[in-house]
Design an enzyme around this catalytic site. Structure first.
Site, PDB file in Angstrom:
ATOM      1  N   HIS B 261       0.897  -1.182  -0.137  1.00  0.00           N
ATOM      2  CA  HIS B 261      -0.002   0.097  -0.030  1.00  0.00           C
ATOM      3  C   HIS B 261       0.681   1.235   0.006  1.00  0.00           C
ATOM      4  O   HIS B 261       0.709   2.099  -0.839  1.00  0.00           O
ATOM      5  CB  HIS B 261      -1.077  -0.034   1.278  1.00  0.00           C
ATOM      6  CG  HIS B 261      -2.022   1.188   1.377  1.00  0.00           C
ATOM      7  ND1 HIS B 261      -3.066   0.990   0.774  1.00  0.00           N
ATOM      8  CD2 HIS B 261      -1.493   2.330   1.759  1.00  0.00           C
ATOM      9  CE1 HIS B 261      -3.658   2.313   1.069  1.00  0.00           C
ATOM     10  NE2 HIS B 261      -2.641   3.299   1.613  1.00  0.00           N
ATOM     11  N   GLU B 262       1.846   1.251   1.074  1.00  0.00           N
ATOM     12  CA  GLU B 262       2.637   2.547   1.158  1.00  0.00           C
ATOM     13  C   GLU B 262       3.787   2.591  -0.198  1.00  0.00           C
ATOM     14  O   GLU B 262       3.826   3.552  -0.688  1.00  0.00           O
ATOM     15  CB  GLU B 262       3.414   2.455   2.318  1.00  0.00           C
ATOM     16  CG  GLU B 262       2.625   2.429   3.820  1.00  0.00           C
ATOM     17  CD  GLU B 262       1.611   3.619   3.784  1.00  0.00           C
ATOM     18  OE1 GLU B 262       1.888   4.735   3.218  1.00  0.00           O
ATOM     19  OE2 GLU B 262       0.619   3.447   4.105  1.00  0.00           O
ATOM     20  N   HIS B 265       1.769   4.388  -2.955  1.00  0.00           N
ATOM     21  CA  HIS B 265       2.141   5.791  -2.670  1.00  0.00           C
ATOM     22  C   HIS B 265       3.372   6.390  -3.269  1.00  0.00           C
ATOM     23  O   HIS B 265       3.225   7.218  -3.982  1.00  0.00           O
ATOM     24  CB  HIS B 265       1.806   6.178  -1.066  1.00  0.00           C
ATOM     25  CG  HIS B 265       0.398   6.371  -0.854  1.00  0.00           C
ATOM     26  ND1 HIS B 265      -0.575   6.994  -1.374  1.00  0.00           N
ATOM     27  CD2 HIS B 265      -0.330   5.632   0.356  1.00  0.00           C
ATOM     28  CE1 HIS B 265      -1.702   6.866  -0.628  1.00  0.00           C
ATOM     29  NE2 HIS B 265      -1.655   6.083   0.319  1.00  0.00           N
ATOM     30  N   GLU B 291      -4.404   7.974  -3.260  1.00  0.00           N
ATOM     31  CA  GLU B 291      -4.940   6.709  -2.417  1.00  0.00           C
ATOM     32  C   GLU B 291      -5.094   5.632  -3.607  1.00  0.00           C
ATOM     33  O   GLU B 291      -5.034   4.363  -3.380  1.00  0.00           O
ATOM     34  CB  GLU B 291      -6.254   6.968  -1.748  1.00  0.00           C
ATOM     35  CG  GLU B 291      -6.569   5.725  -0.720  1.00  0.00           C
ATOM     36  CD  GLU B 291      -5.598   5.398   0.385  1.00  0.00           C
ATOM     37  OE1 GLU B 291      -4.718   6.134   0.610  1.00  0.00           O
ATOM     38  OE2 GLU B 291      -5.807   4.320   1.065  1.00  0.00           O
TER      39      GLU B 291
END
Lengths: 496, 496
Positions: B261-262, B265, B291
Site C-alpha cells: 500500500h505505502e 503511494h 490513495e
C-alpha cells in the site's frame, strides 16, 4: 516587550532553526537515501541562511547593545549576551548569501567525501576541498585576526586559543611523549591482543554499545543510537541528544570505545538545562572542553582497570568467549600503544601526534603554503615523520576524517586540548572522589556522573574554557597532568 | 527578474521549508525520543508558520495575479498557477499566528494520541481533540463554503468534492454492497486462513516487505523503509520518498499489504519529476487519486491471483513453511471478507463501510451535532450498525487512526474515493495491457509501472482529480467499476 524578553524570543527563533538544521544533518548521515543529496543541500542551505540572518540581524545588534549595559541579568543571561555578542561581532561582517553558498558546497563536499572514502580516491574529493578552503579563507578574513588567519578559525572552536599558544603547548608535549613512546616500544612489554582475535557479530556489538551507553547514564528516552560511517553526537534539541556509531566485525573494541566516546559528549548535552539551549549556550564551553567529556568517558573511565573489572562479565553476556577471561588481561589488551593510521582508533599515547600532523597541514592549507593537490603526499610524509608509518591508501590517510569536508578548519586541535583538559579535570575529580575506583569497579557510575553534572555539564557554555578549567581545577590549562597520567598509566602496563 | 522566474524562486523557498517540515514529521514518528516532543512541536510550528507566511504573502498574490494573465506558460507552470492560486485564496484569510498555534496543538495532540492508543484510554486524547476540532471549524469558516462547513475541509483533500456529492456516491455503494456482504457471509464459502496461523519473526517480515517493495519497482536509493505505529509515506524531497511500516508477529499479511500500500503511494511520488516538486505540484492530483495508487498496488495487484502465483516461492524463501503451499490457497486466504475493527486491516468489501462511518462522525463533529465526549460510544454504535460488531476497547475503535490528531478532517473520504478511482483506472489499464496477468504472474512489473508512470505518476498535480480521471478513462468518477470489480472477484472466491 523589554529588550531582555525580546532578545530571548529572538534567540529562541534561532534555536528552533538550529534544531531543524541538526535534524537535517543527522539524517543526512544516518537515513537519507543517495538520491536525496542534491535537494538536501538546498534545504540545509536555506535554513542555515535563515538562522544566520537572524543571528546577525540589526535587531540582534540592538538587543545586545542594550543588554550589555543592563544590570540585573542572571548568570546565564549575562553569559549568553557575552558569548552571543562575541559571535555576533565575528559573523556580522559575513554576507548571508556567502553562508548559503558555503552550506550548499559543504553538503555536496560531504557527499563527495563519503564516496571518495568508499573508493579510496582523493581526486573525487579534491575539487570540493579546494572550494571549501577558498570559502574558509574568506571567512577568516571576515572574522579578522591579529597574527595568523588560522587564529580566526581556532577562535570559533576554542575561544582565546591561538596558533602561537598551540605551538607552546605542543612543543613540551612532543618533547616528553616522543621519547616516552620510544621507551615503551623499545623497552616495554607490549600486552597481547590475542583475546580480541576473531569475528564479532555486528548486531551483538550494537546491543553491547547500547548497554554501555545505559551503564554510563545516557538517557535513551532523550536520545537514540544510529549507524553511520563516522560517529558523531548531535543535539537535535532539549530532550533529544543523539549518538551515532559504527562497528567493525574484526575489532569490537573500536565500536565499544566509540560508543563510550560519543556517550561522553552526549552526557554533557543531556546534562544541560533547556534554558541554556534557548540562550544558545548548549554547545558547551568550547570544542576542547566538549572533547574532554568524551575522552574522559572513553579513556579515563573506559580504558581503566576498575572499568574492566566491572565490565568483563557484561561483555561475556554478549560474547560468551570472554566468560573466563581475566579482567586484567582485558584491561591491558585495551591499552596497547601502537603507531597506527586512523586517528579515532589511536591509543592515548599516539593520539596527539595525529592532531599535531593535522594542525601542521591545515594551518598550511589556510596560510597557502600547502596546495590541496599535494595533500595526500604531504599527509603520508607527515605520518612517516610523526609515527613512522605510511598509510596503505587515502581512505586510511587523508580521507579518514569528515571535518575538512564540513569546512571545520581549526577544529582538530580541540581533540588534543580535549585530552589535556580531560586529564586535568580528572585529576581534580579523583581527589574529590577518592572512592571512584571502587565505585566504577562495582558498576556504580552515579558519583562520577553527579560530579560531572555539577562541575561541568550543567554549566554548558556559561564559562569560557579558560575560566571553566580554572573554576574546576584552580589553574589554567596545564599539559603536565596529561603527561603524568599517560606516563604513569603506560609505565605500569608496559612494566617499564 | 520577470514574474515567472520570481514566482518559481518563491515557490522553491516554500518547497525547501516543506522538505524540512516533512523530515521533522517523519522523524517524529520514526526516531525521535519521547523527551524530544515538546521542543519538536515548537520547531515544527515555527517552520510551518514560515512556510505559511511565504505562501500567503502579498508577493505571492502579486505573482499569481500577473501570471494568471500571462501567455506562454508551460502546462506545468499553468497548473501550478491555477492550483497554488486556489490554495492561496483559501488560506490567505487565515492569520499566520493561528497556523503556528494549530501546528503546536497538533503536534501535542499526536503525542497524546500515541499515548492514549497505547493504554487504550480515550480520555487522554479527548481534550486535545476538542482543541483540534475548534481550530478546524475556525479554518472552515476562513476557507468559506457554499452548503456545509465540512465542504470547506473536503476541498483541501479532494478539490471539487462536496458532502452532497459524497452522499450521492455512498448511497448506491451501500445499496449494492450491504446485500452483497450479506450474501457472501450467508451463502459463500469462506476461504480458510489456517495457512497464516503461527508466529512470524518480525525481522524476517521486515526483509520480506523490503523485497516486496523492490519487486513493485520502489527505488531504495531514493527512499527508505522504517518502523512506525501507523504506516505512512512521505516525500522529504526530490529523490527522497520514504515508506514506513509496522509488523504484527501473528499476522504477516498485515505488514506485507501495508508495505505494498505505502509502496503504491511512494511509486506515485517517485514517478514525478523534480520540476513538479518545486512548482508545489508533487502532492498528486488529490488525496483520493493518491490513495488510488496505493490501493491499486495493494489490492488490484497484491491481492490478485497472478501476484500470488509469482509471490509464493518468494514468500517461501523467507518463511519456508510456505514451500509446498498451493498459490491459489494463498490467493484465497489473502481475500477473506470479514467485518473487523481496524480500518487498515479491513478487506476490500467492508473497507468502505469504515469510511462511511468516519464520514458520518466527523461531519457531525464539524457541524456541531456530535460532541467529542460522546465519540467513543457513537463510534461503537456506528460499528454495530455498519458492520455488526463492537470494538473491545478504544484502541480498536475510535483511537485507531492518527488523522484526527493531525487535524485532518475531510481526509477519510479520500480512502473510499481511492478505492473507486483505483477500480476505474485499473479497468482501463487492463484493457490497455491485455497481457497484464501473465506479466505479473511471471514477476514482470515493468509494464504495470510504465503505464502508471505515463498515465498517472509523471502528471503529479497537473490535473484536478475530475480532469485526470476523465483524461485516463474517458469519463468522470463512476462507482460502478468498483462494484463490478468487487462483486466479480469475491463471487468467484466465495463460489457464489
Amino acid at each position: 516587550m523589554d529588550s531582555l524578553t525580546a532578545y530571548k524570543a529572538h534567540l529562541a527563533e534561532i534555536a528552533k532553526l538550529h534544531s531543524a538544521q541538526a535534524l537535517l544533518g543527522w539524517d543526512q548521515h544516518t537515513h537519507m537515501p543517495k538520491k536525496g543529496v542534491t535537494a538536501r543541500a538546498q534545504v540545509a542551505g536555506k535554513l542555515s541562511k535563515m538562522a544566520f540572518e537572524l543571528f546577525v540581524s540589526d535587531k540582534m545588534g540592538e538587543y545586545l547593545e542594550e543588554l550589555e549595559k543592563k544590570d540585573g541579568l542572571s548568570l546565564e543571561e549575562k553569559a549568553s549576551v557575552r558569548r552571543v555578542g562575541r559571535d555576533y561581532r565575528r559573523h556580522q561582517a559575513i554576507p548571508p548569501a556567502l553562508i548559503e553558498e558555503f552550506t550548499i558546497a559543504r553538503s555536496e563536499a560531504q557527499s563527495a567525501w563519503v564516496k571518495a572514502r568508499e573508493i579510496s580516491d582523493f581526486s573525487v574529493f579534491r575539487p570540493h576541498l579546494e572550494k571549501i578552503i577558498d570559502y574558509v579563507r574568506r571567512f577568516a578574513d571576515y572574522f579578522g585576526y591579529e597574527e595568523e588567519p588560522y587564529d580566526a578559525l581556532l577562535e570559533e572552536y576554542e575561544p582565546g586559543m591561538t596558533s602561537e599558544r598551540l605551538r607552546e603547548i605542543i612543543a613540551p608535549l612532543r618533547n616528553e611523549l616522543v621519547p616516552f613512546l620510544k621507551r615503551l616500544i623499545d623497552d616495554g612489554t607490549k600486552p597481547s591482543a590475542d583475546v580480541w582475535k576473531g569475528t564479532f557479530d555486528v548486531e551483538t556489538q550494537r546491543s553491547l554499545a547500547k548497554r554501555a551507553l545505559e551503564i554510563i547514564g545516557y538517557d535513551f528516552s532523550a536520545g537514540a543510537l544510529d549507524d553511520v560511517a563516522h560517529p558523531f553526537t548531535t543535539t537535535i534539541g532539549p530532550g533529544d541528544v543523539r549518538v551515532t556509531n559504527r562497528y567493525l566485525e574484526d575489532a569490537p573494541l573500536s565500536g565499544l570505545f566509540a560508543a563510550l566516546h560519543e556517550g561522553g559528549h552526549a552526557l554533557y548535552n543531556q546534562g544541560m538545562g533547556e534554558e541554556l539551549y534557548y540562550l544558545l549556550l548548549a554547545d558547551g564551553a568550547s570544542h576542547g572542553i566538549h572533547e574532554s567529556q568524551s575522552r574522559m568517558i572513553e579513556n579515563q573511565i573506559g580504558r581503566s582497570r576498575p572499568f574492566w573489572h566491572f565490565f568483563q562479565p557484561i561483555l561475556a553476556e554478549y560474547f560468551p568467549q570472554f566468560t573466563n577471561v581475566d579482567p586484567d588481561v582485558l584491561y591491558r589488551s585495551a591499552n596497547i600503544v601502537e603507531p597506527s593510521f586512523i586517528r579515532v582508533e589511536a591509543d592515548e599515547v599516539t593520539y596527539n601526534f595525529h592532531i599535531m600532523l593535522r594542525f601542521e597541514l591545515e594551518s598550511g592549507l589556510i596560510e597557502g603554503s600547502i596546495k590541496v593537490s599535494d595533500l595526500p603526499d604531504l599527509w603520508n610524509e607527515a605520518m612517516e615523520r610523526y609515527l613512522g608509518i605510511t598509510p596503505p591508501d587515502d581512505a586510511h590517510g587523508v580521507l579518514q576524517d569528515v571535518h575538512w569536508s564540513m569546512g571545520s578548519f581549526g577544529y582538530f586541535p580541540s581533540y588534543m586540548l580535549g585530552n589535556l583538559y580531560a586529564a586535568q579535570i580528572f585529576a581534580r575529580l579523583r581527589s574529590d572522589l577518592p572512592e571512584l575506583d571502587e565505585k566504577i569497579a562495582s558498576g556504580d557510575f552515579e558519583p562520577l556522573l553527579s560530579w560531572l553534572r555539577e562541575n561541568v555539564h550543567r554549566l554548558g557554555g556559561i564559562y569560557d574554557p579558560n575560566d571553566l578549567i580554572e573554576r574546576i581545577t584552580g589553574e589554567g590549562l596545564n599539559p603536565s597532568y596529561f603527561v603524568s597520567y599517560v606516563t604513569d598509566k603506560y609505565s605500569e602496563i608496559y612494566r617499564l
